[in-house]
Design a protein around this motif. Structure first.
Motif, PDB file in Angstrom:
ATOM      1  N   CYS A 169     -21.474  -6.104  25.724  1.00 60.81           N
ATOM      2  CA  CYS A 169     -21.704  -7.149  25.915  1.00 60.81           C
ATOM      3  C   CYS A 169     -22.617  -7.434  27.101  1.00 60.81           C
ATOM      4  O   CYS A 169     -23.176  -8.307  27.486  1.00 60.81           O
TER       5      CYS A 169
ATOM      6  N   ALA B  42     -25.796  -7.044  27.650  1.00 60.48           N
ATOM      7  CA  ALA B  42     -26.834  -7.591  27.076  1.00 60.48           C
ATOM      8  C   ALA B  42     -27.360  -8.999  28.380  1.00 60.48           C
ATOM      9  O   ALA B  42     -27.866  -9.820  28.100  1.00 60.48           O
TER      10      ALA B  42
ATOM     11  N   TRP C  45     -25.566  -8.460  18.970  1.00 60.88           N
ATOM     12  CA  TRP C  45     -24.989  -8.027  20.966  1.00 60.88           C
ATOM     13  C   TRP C  45     -23.558  -8.885  20.820  1.00 60.88           C
ATOM     14  O   TRP C  45     -22.610  -7.964  21.105  1.00 60.88           O
TER      15      TRP C  45
END
Lengths: 496, 204
Positions: free
Chosen positions: A40, A43, A261
């Motif tokens: 993550c 992202a 995500w």
């Protein structure tokens, strides 16, 4: 007062102890969380992440705040395209509708794509009672169905199963020894489930989202089982929470940007499928019938309350992946369909606090869940709110409750407070090693069982304050009271 | 439960009059969206396909795409291929089949492609069956370069602009079918295709 909680509290503690005592599971939980957090990170570098989370929160807030309008519009548009909509007030109504449909369509074999709502309403046993065979087709769900277990994680239902456990499970099914190779085991599952897909009469899915403006059902999957379930059987049934809507197709963009995500650490999933009605005239494939079951089951009761925004959740699972408590106790400790911080808030709201009184306390209130939430839901605040509600309803444990009652009494009676202040250190010292209490007795054990407790300082703050050198400013604590009676001052003076 | 009562319960809890809501503002802000969108869509799309382990064949024309597809089918020895009638050109090695479930390879035409995610967008309607890009173990897509859009929202807005033209099933496909449900190891070809090919047609 504690009648509700002592038995269920013990059961909760036992479930927690099972996970804590399983080194394999502890390792799975740790590495799983670390892996998701690394993914993550990417992202957050690539996108204007806060703006997208704001957008998700705004779409969900708007939809839920006007839910009656969007439900009506959604139902109308599903029907416009030839679908059938059923509004189920509770789990029983939803189960009966789908079971009756299975009977009417003579469905003997039913394939299911992952649906947490169908877990919530315990749909499978109701369908099996009609004589149908029900097969979960998400690989993780397939595994836990074979084990007769609940999902361990709302996104990865079988993350707690080791390669060896799955190999043994599939080998039994195959009637031969399969190799301990994830790719080979996946291919075995593909062959097993492909046969089921090709002969299934009914396909049941959840819905990640429904689009009010067009009556579209949106499914997000990586395996393709969602597509198979909505392509091959002649009847497609969608079982979804009534709140999982967006106003229009454009409203999907933030949700479908953030969900992959947060859920699986990918920019997008392999498949996003947008279903609008059953197959049309001239379509080469697709189901002849589409039924959408909108499930309330306690959701409308949350509307208008302080917890309304829990219905903004998009079930991405991000809060499970950051929660330090989930990291230790895992999904099964929650004993509910939904686990982690979202489960600890949602389950008591859907099924009642008495049923899940422990869950709001299964949290450190660190706020990591609120911070990561796709829809900006203040989960930690809600956990705190539910704790207050639990205490107000008399659901806390006896020792815990006695502790707080005692504290409340002491703070209202300054002399008592002073006495407790002086007695605390000598008493706690009986259980201490050095400056730390590690193993208490009685009510104290409830704290020291899971936490360390430092001994209070030899000289309390109030005493230090009174003994401060002259010329250092400030007012005596309780200075206003002194004129009125000076009970606390007297208590202070007699301190050793 | 009767729908009216079901809706009334929600309305009462929300203490709403039942007036239609004002639609929300565009989400997210146009600035945030443009930052996420690709500057060079074709290059970005190709990059993403590589990341998704999709095999890319850049071709100069539709005719070149046909030759390239034929060469791949021959090389792989696929005996059966499914596709809508518009793509069933004569002379393909092996046989065209009607049933997706019997095909080893499936071919489909992308309505759009999305640069940011390496996605192909499929209209499944009429002869373009859902099964063509789903049931065979290998899946191929024809993508015209001019059909590449920056990101998901661009396709959603186009779909929203023509709601009457919305087919019963639109699929957004990004790479092979995959899972990590067995001990966190990524495996391809769970239910859908394990292999994905894209013919990117420059002249269209």
């Amino acid at each position: 007062m504690a009648a509700v909680s002592s038995a269920s509290r013990k059961a909760f503690d036992a479930r927690v102890a099972r996970t804590l005592g399983d080194p394999g599971l502890q390792e799975v939980l740790r590495s799983g969380q670390d892996y998701m957090q690394d993914l993550c990170e990417a992202a957050r570098e690539e996108l204007d992440w806060p703006a997208w989370l704001d957008a998700v929160g705004e779409v969900r807030r708007h939809t839920v705040a006007h839910l009656d309008h969007y439900v009506e519009q959604f139902a109308h548009n599903v029907e416009m395209h030839g679908g059938v909509v059923f509004c189920a007030a509770d789990a029983a109504e939803a189960r009966e509708y789908v079971a009756e449909l299975a009977r009417r369509t003579s469905s003997r074999l039913i394939v299911k794509s992952k649906s947490m709502v169908s877990e919530e309403i315990a749909l499978n046993p109701a369908l099996e009672a009609t004589g149908a065979e029900v097969v979960e087709t998400d690989l993780g769900e397939f595994i836990i169905q074979l084990c007769g277990e609940r999902p361990f994680h709302i996104v990865g239902p079988a993350i707690h199963k080791s390669l060896e456990q799955i190999r043994a499970l599939f080998s039994t099914l195959a009637g031969e020894e399969l190799p301990p190779d994830p790719a080979a085991l996946t291919q075995f599952a593909r062959r097993q489930l492909r046969e089921k897909f090709l002969s299934a009469d009914m396909g049941i899915t959840g819905a990640n989202f429904g689009v009010a403006d067009t009556g579209t059902i949106v499914l997000v999957t990586n395996e393709g089982n969602g597509r198979m379930t909505t392509t091959l059987p002649r009847t497609h049934v969608v079982v979804m929470g009534v709140e999982r809507l967006v106003p229009d197709l454009e409203g999907l963009e933030p949700l479908l940007t953030v969900l992959p995500w947060q859920g699986v650490g990918q920019r997008i999933t392999s498949y996003i499928t947008a279903i609008t009605g059953p197959r049309r005239e001239g379509d080469a494939d697709g189901p002849d019938e589409l039924h959408v079951v909108l499930v309330d089951n306690g959701r409308s009761a949350i509307l208008g309350s302080a917890y309304q925004d829990i219905l903004h959740c998009i079930r991405c699972g991000a809060c499970l992946d950051v929660c330090p408590v989930y990291r230790q106790i895992g999904g099964h400790a929650y004993d509910s369909t939904y686990s982690g911080p979202i489960g600890a808030v949602l389950s008591p709201l859907l099924e009642g606090l008495p049923r899940h009184a422990e869950l709001p306390f299964a949290s450190s209130l660190c706020g990591a869940c609120s911070e990561v939430c796709s829809a900006r839901i203040p989960l930690a605040e809600h956990l705190y709110g539910l704790r207050r509600d639990a205490v107000a309803q008399g659901l806390g444990s006896t020792a815990w409750r006695a502790g707080f009652d005692g504290f409340a009494t002491a703070t209202e009676h300054p002399s008592l407070f002073g006495l407790a202040e002086r007695a605390a250190r000598p008493l706690l010292r009986l259980f201490a090693h050095g400056e730390t209490v590690r193993r208490g007795l009685g009510p104290l054990a409830a704290w020291t069982h899971t936490r360390d407790l430092r001994l209070p300082e030899p000289r309390a703050f109030r005493r230090l304050w009174r003994q401060r050198p002259p010329g250092q400013g400030g007012r005596d604590p309780g200075g206003e009271r002194k004129a009125g009676g000076g009970r606390d001052e007297r208590g202070g003076r007699s301190a050793p | 439960m009767r729908r009216a009562a079901f809706l009334e319960r929600i309305r009462a809890q929300l203490r709403r009059s039942g007036d239609p809501p004002v639609p929300p503002a565009p989400h997210p802000s146009p600035e945030a969206r443009s930052r996420a969108a690709a500057d060079a869509p074709v290059a970005r799309f190709r990059e993403r396909l590589k990341e998704l382990e999709v095999t890319l064949f850049p071709v100069a024309s539709r005719e070149a795409a046909r030759r390239s597809v034929g060469a791949l089918v021959e090389e792989r020895g696929w005996a059966t291929t499914c596709a809508p009638a518009s793509l069933r050109w004569p002379g393909l090695p092996g046989a065209w089949v009607d049933e997706s479930r019997e095909a080893q390879f499936g071919l489909a035409e992308a309505r759009w492609a999305l640069a940011e995610t390496g996605t192909v967008v499929l209209d499944n309607r009429g002869e373009a069956a859902r099964g063509h890009s789903l049931l065979p173990a290998a899946s191929g897509f024809l993508v015209a370069e001019s059909r590449i859009l920056p990101r998901l929202g661009d396709a959603l807005r186009r779909l929203a602009a023509a709601p009457d033209d919305l087919p019963a099933c639109v699929s957004f496909v990004s790479g092979p079918s995959n899972t990590a449900d067995i001990s966190g190891v990524r495996c391809v070809g769970v239910h859908g295709p394990a292999e994905v090919f894209v013919w990117l047609i420059a002249g269209e």
